[in-house]
Design a protein around this motif. Structure first.
Motif, PDB file in Angstrom:
ATOM      1  N   LEU A  39      -1.633  29.361   9.371  1.00 18.45           N
ATOM      2  CA  LEU A  39      -1.678  30.305  10.482  1.00 18.45           C
ATOM      3  C   LEU A  39      -3.103  30.441  10.984  1.00 18.45           C
ATOM      4  O   LEU A  39      -3.989  30.887  10.256  1.00 18.45           O
ATOM      5  CB  LEU A  39      -1.161  31.677  10.045  1.00 18.45           C
ATOM      6  CG  LEU A  39      -1.216  32.773  11.118  1.00 18.45           C
ATOM      7  CD1 LEU A  39      -0.245  32.468  12.259  1.00 18.45           C
ATOM      8  CD2 LEU A  39      -0.905  34.144  10.514  1.00 18.45           C
ATOM      9  N   ASN A  40      -3.316  30.018  12.234  1.00 19.42           N
ATOM     10  CA  ASN A  40      -4.584  30.324  12.903  1.00 19.42           C
ATOM     11  C   ASN A  40      -4.459  31.755  13.412  1.00 19.42           C
ATOM     12  O   ASN A  40      -3.518  32.092  14.137  1.00 19.42           O
ATOM     13  CB  ASN A  40      -4.817  29.353  14.061  1.00 19.42           C
ATOM     14  CG  ASN A  40      -6.162  29.559  14.739  1.00 19.42           C
ATOM     15  OD1 ASN A  40      -6.501  30.666  15.155  1.00 19.42           O
ATOM     16  ND2 ASN A  40      -6.935  28.499  14.867  1.00 19.42           N
ATOM     17  N   THR A  41      -5.422  32.596  13.045  1.00 19.49           N
ATOM     18  CA  THR A  41      -5.271  34.019  13.298  1.00 19.49           C
ATOM     19  C   THR A  41      -5.363  34.400  14.772  1.00 19.49           C
ATOM     20  O   THR A  41      -5.069  35.540  15.130  1.00 19.49           O
ATOM     21  CB  THR A  41      -6.290  34.822  12.480  1.00 19.49           C
ATOM     22  OG1 THR A  41      -7.611  34.320  12.724  1.00 19.49           O
ATOM     23  CG2 THR A  41      -5.973  34.702  10.992  1.00 19.49           C
ATOM     24  N   SER A  42      -5.715  33.450  15.641  1.00 17.37           N
ATOM     25  CA  SER A  42      -5.651  33.725  17.081  1.00 17.37           C
ATOM     26  C   SER A  42      -4.232  34.106  17.488  1.00 17.37           C
ATOM     27  O   SER A  42      -4.031  34.872  18.441  1.00 17.37           O
ATOM     28  CB  SER A  42      -6.087  32.496  17.878  1.00 17.37           C
ATOM     29  OG  SER A  42      -5.160  31.436  17.725  1.00 17.37           O
ATOM     30  N   THR A  43      -3.244  33.587  16.769  1.00 13.71           N
ATOM     31  CA  THR A  43      -1.840  33.806  17.098  1.00 13.71           C
ATOM     32  C   THR A  43      -1.473  35.286  17.094  1.00 13.71           C
ATOM     33  O   THR A  43      -0.619  35.723  17.866  1.00 13.71           O
ATOM     34  CB  THR A  43      -0.951  33.031  16.108  1.00 13.71           C
ATOM     35  OG1 THR A  43      -1.296  31.636  16.180  1.00 13.71           O
ATOM     36  CG2 THR A  43       0.513  33.199  16.407  1.00 13.71           C
ATOM     37  N   ILE A  44      -2.153  36.072  16.245  1.00 16.05           N
ATOM     38  CA  ILE A  44      -1.848  37.499  16.151  1.00 16.05           C
ATOM     39  C   ILE A  44      -3.102  38.363  16.332  1.00 16.05           C
ATOM     40  O   ILE A  44      -3.102  39.538  15.951  1.00 16.05           O
ATOM     41  CB  ILE A  44      -1.159  37.832  14.808  1.00 16.05           C
ATOM     42  CG1 ILE A  44      -1.974  37.307  13.618  1.00 16.05           C
ATOM     43  CG2 ILE A  44       0.258  37.257  14.781  1.00 16.05           C
ATOM     44  CD1 ILE A  44      -1.435  37.749  12.263  1.00 16.05           C
ATOM     45  N   ASP A 247      -1.049  30.521  28.154  1.00 12.95           N
ATOM     46  CA  ASP A 247       0.285  30.024  28.506  1.00 12.95           C
ATOM     47  C   ASP A 247       0.967  29.278  27.362  1.00 12.95           C
ATOM     48  O   ASP A 247       2.141  28.916  27.480  1.00 12.95           O
ATOM     49  CB  ASP A 247       0.194  29.097  29.723  1.00 12.95           C
ATOM     50  CG  ASP A 247      -0.349  29.798  30.958  1.00 12.95           C
ATOM     51  OD1 ASP A 247       0.089  30.937  31.212  1.00 12.95           O
ATOM     52  OD2 ASP A 247      -1.213  29.223  31.647  1.00 12.95           O
ATOM     53  N   ARG A 248       0.261  29.049  26.277  1.00 16.84           N
ATOM     54  CA  ARG A 248       0.869  28.338  25.146  1.00 16.84           C
ATOM     55  C   ARG A 248       2.073  29.110  24.595  1.00 16.84           C
ATOM     56  O   ARG A 248       2.061  30.343  24.551  1.00 16.84           O
ATOM     57  CB  ARG A 248      -0.138  28.164  24.008  1.00 16.84           C
ATOM     58  CG  ARG A 248      -1.422  27.470  24.379  1.00 16.84           C
ATOM     59  CD  ARG A 248      -2.259  27.294  23.126  1.00 16.84           C
ATOM     60  NE  ARG A 248      -3.633  26.963  23.432  1.00 16.84           N
ATOM     61  CZ  ARG A 248      -4.496  26.503  22.528  1.00 16.84           C
ATOM     62  NH1 ARG A 248      -4.107  26.309  21.276  1.00 16.84           N
ATOM     63  NH2 ARG A 248      -5.734  26.227  22.870  1.00 16.84           N
ATOM     64  N   VAL A 249       3.063  28.355  24.158  1.00 14.80           N
ATOM     65  CA  VAL A 249       4.254  28.957  23.564  1.00 14.80           C
ATOM     66  C   VAL A 249       4.501  28.341  22.191  1.00 14.80           C
ATOM     67  O   VAL A 249       3.819  27.395  21.774  1.00 14.80           O
ATOM     68  CB  VAL A 249       5.489  28.774  24.472  1.00 14.80           C
ATOM     69  CG1 VAL A 249       5.313  29.547  25.779  1.00 14.80           C
ATOM     70  CG2 VAL A 249       5.743  27.292  24.762  1.00 14.80           C
ATOM     71  N   TYR A 250       5.490  28.893  21.487  1.00 14.40           N
ATOM     72  CA  TYR A 250       5.831  28.372  20.170  1.00 14.40           C
ATOM     73  C   TYR A 250       6.144  26.873  20.244  1.00 14.40           C
ATOM     74  O   TYR A 250       6.755  26.411  21.211  1.00 14.40           O
ATOM     75  CB  TYR A 250       7.076  29.069  19.625  1.00 14.40           C
ATOM     76  CG  TYR A 250       6.915  30.508  19.236  1.00 14.40           C
ATOM     77  CD1 TYR A 250       6.030  30.892  18.230  1.00 14.40           C
ATOM     78  CD2 TYR A 250       7.689  31.496  19.850  1.00 14.40           C
ATOM     79  CE1 TYR A 250       5.910  32.225  17.860  1.00 14.40           C
ATOM     80  CE2 TYR A 250       7.574  32.826  19.482  1.00 14.40           C
ATOM     81  CZ  TYR A 250       6.682  33.190  18.489  1.00 14.40           C
ATOM     82  OH  TYR A 250       6.566  34.504  18.115  1.00 14.40           O
ATOM     83  N   TYR A 283       3.221  37.470  23.038  1.00 15.07           N
ATOM     84  CA  TYR A 283       3.413  37.542  21.587  1.00 15.07           C
ATOM     85  C   TYR A 283       2.554  38.653  20.981  1.00 15.07           C
ATOM     86  O   TYR A 283       2.942  39.263  19.979  1.00 15.07           O
ATOM     87  CB  TYR A 283       3.051  36.213  20.927  1.00 15.07           C
ATOM     88  CG  TYR A 283       3.880  35.028  21.375  1.00 15.07           C
ATOM     89  CD1 TYR A 283       5.134  35.180  21.953  1.00 15.07           C
ATOM     90  CD2 TYR A 283       3.403  33.725  21.229  1.00 15.07           C
ATOM     91  CE1 TYR A 283       5.883  34.086  22.358  1.00 15.07           C
ATOM     92  CE2 TYR A 283       4.154  32.622  21.633  1.00 15.07           C
ATOM     93  CZ  TYR A 283       5.386  32.810  22.202  1.00 15.07           C
ATOM     94  OH  TYR A 283       6.118  31.723  22.599  1.00 15.07           O
ATOM     95  N   TRP A 284       1.388  38.897  21.583  1.00 10.59           N
ATOM     96  CA  TRP A 284       0.508  39.944  21.075  1.00 10.59           C
ATOM     97  C   TRP A 284       1.109  41.340  21.234  1.00 10.59           C
ATOM     98  O   TRP A 284       0.653  42.287  20.583  1.00 10.59           O
ATOM     99  CB  TRP A 284      -0.850  39.883  21.773  1.00 10.59           C
ATOM    100  CG  TRP A 284      -1.684  38.705  21.369  1.00 10.59           C
ATOM    101  CD1 TRP A 284      -1.506  37.884  20.311  1.00 10.59           C
ATOM    102  CD2 TRP A 284      -2.857  38.218  22.043  1.00 10.59           C
ATOM    103  NE1 TRP A 284      -2.479  36.913  20.263  1.00 10.59           N
ATOM    104  CE2 TRP A 284      -3.332  37.092  21.314  1.00 10.59           C
ATOM    105  CE3 TRP A 284      -3.557  38.618  23.180  1.00 10.59           C
ATOM    106  CZ2 TRP A 284      -4.466  36.368  21.703  1.00 10.59           C
ATOM    107  CZ3 TRP A 284      -4.694  37.905  23.567  1.00 10.59           C
ATOM    108  CH2 TRP A 284      -5.136  36.799  22.833  1.00 10.59           C
ATOM    109  N   GLN A 285       2.117  41.469  22.089  1.00 10.98           N
ATOM    110  CA  GLN A 285       2.782  42.759  22.272  1.00 10.98           C
ATOM    111  C   GLN A 285       3.897  42.967  21.248  1.00 10.98           C
ATOM    112  O   GLN A 285       4.473  44.056  21.170  1.00 10.98           O
ATOM    113  CB  GLN A 285       3.374  42.839  23.684  1.00 10.98           C
ATOM    114  CG  GLN A 285       2.358  42.737  24.807  1.00 10.98           C
ATOM    115  CD  GLN A 285       1.273  43.786  24.714  1.00 10.98           C
ATOM    116  OE1 GLN A 285       1.568  44.969  24.513  1.00 10.98           O
ATOM    117  NE2 GLN A 285       0.017  43.369  24.834  1.00 10.98           N
ATOM    118  N   GLN A 286       4.176  41.947  20.450  1.00  3.79           N
ATOM    119  CA  GLN A 286       5.264  42.010  19.483  1.00  3.79           C
ATOM    120  C   GLN A 286       4.721  42.285  18.085  1.00  3.79           C
ATOM    121  O   GLN A 286       3.517  42.244  17.840  1.00  3.79           O
ATOM    122  CB  GLN A 286       6.044  40.691  19.509  1.00  3.79           C
ATOM    123  CG  GLN A 286       6.636  40.342  20.871  1.00  3.79           C
ATOM    124  CD  GLN A 286       7.226  38.943  20.911  1.00  3.79           C
ATOM    125  OE1 GLN A 286       7.637  38.399  19.889  1.00  3.79           O
ATOM    126  NE2 GLN A 286       7.262  38.350  22.098  1.00  3.79           N
TER     127      GLN A 286
END
Length: 309
Positions: A39-44, A247-250, A283-286
């Motif tokens: 997990l790259n922590t940018s994701t969250i 704009d990146r997605v899963y 995703y950051w809102q989830q």
């Protein structure tokens, strides 16, 4: 000093552009890749869980390791926490510190700025070594003019020498939207000029698309050139040249040929760290744990579809 004549001779421009064995396959592969999930922590990062929160979420979600940002490490230590306690915190969560994200201007033309960039890299590599992390991203941060790729290769060679001394190896990274270092061909040129057995590149699904590299070039690479691969996907409704990190997605939710990508990574051989790197504000809102779990599930599903159980 690396001469252009020797580089041209080594890559065989007169006989079909054959790179060294670290770059392009010269013989059939014996073993296939093994995958680990990171997990790259940018994701969250938008949820701002803090460094302890990043580790807790990654562990609960089921990741093997993490990619942490150097600025977060520095903030944690500056808040009064020790390096040793941070190393134990990562270990106690059952995680491997696979790679670090930093921004030192080591590739720039300006000699004084480059010197400062190498000094910054040396400090940051020292910190990472103390944290049992043995890789660091090495992008062309700070470059503001067209690159001489021969000179860039020489600088990367010097950075590899520094990394060997400290025990933290720089992973040459390119950004698809960056005007001066954006294409797989450029990063392979720099790695070839370095002419070093420890040269490694850090590709990314989004950046390969955004910079116009495409994905067929992955078939030419041998396994040991890629240790970390950033996982994400691109959307179809925005023109390539207008897409941004946000704009990146899963992985698997966009237009990238994920089965082909995973298949080529598998065929290379060697251990591969698949690291989920997203910057999507939706995703950051989830819930951060939900996002981390979802990303891991999607990566594992893609690999299972290609590799099997």
């Amino acid at each position: 000093m690396i001469s252009r004549r020797n580089v041209i001779k080594s890559i065989g421009l007169g006989s079909g552009l054959l790179f060294s064995s670290n770059l392009i396959q010269a013989s059939p592969k014996v073993t296939e890749s093994e995958f680990r999930y990171c997990l790259n922590t940018s994701t969250i990062m938008g949820q701002k869980p803090g460094l302890k929160g990043y580790l807790e979420i990654a562990a609960k979600a089921g990741y093997d390791g993490v990619e942490l940002w150097i600025r977060d490490l520095q903030e944690y230590i500056e808040a009064g926490n020790s390096v040793n306690s941070l190393r134990m915190l990562i270990r106690d969560h059952g995680l491997t510190f696979e790679n670090a994200i930093g921004f030192a201007p080591w590739m720039v033309d300006d000699a004084s700025k480059r010197k400062a960039g190498f000094e910054q890299m040396e400090r940051e590599m020292g910190l990472l070594a103390d944290l049992d992390c043995h890789r660091v991203a090495a992008p062309a941060f700070g470059v503001d003019a067209p690159l001489d790729l021969f000179q860039a290769g020489e600088r990367y060679k010097n950075l590899l020498d520094l990394g060997r001394k400290i025990g933290v190896m720089p992973q040459l990274e390119f950004w698809g939207a960056f005007p001066h270092f954006y294409h797989l061909g450029q990063v392979l040129m720099v790695a070839a000029v370095a002419d070093d057995k420890d040269a490694r590149i850090l590709p990314d699904v989004y950046h390969l698309f955004r910079g116009g590299s495409g994905y067929e070039g992955l078939k030419m690479l041998s396994g040991n050139l890629i240790e970390v691969f950033h996982m994400n996907d691109f959307v179809m409704h925005i023109p390539r040249e207008e897409q941004q990190d946000k704009d990146r997605v899963y992985p698997g939710d966009g237009g990238a040929p994920m089965q082909q990508i995973i298949g080529d990574l598998k065929a290379m051989g060697g251990r591969k760290v698949l690291s989920l790197e997203l910057f999507n504000p939706d995703y950051w809102q989830q819930d951060a744990l939900t996002v981390a779990k979802t990303g891991l599930e999607k990566m594992k599903s893609l690999v299972t579809n290609v590799v099997g159980t």
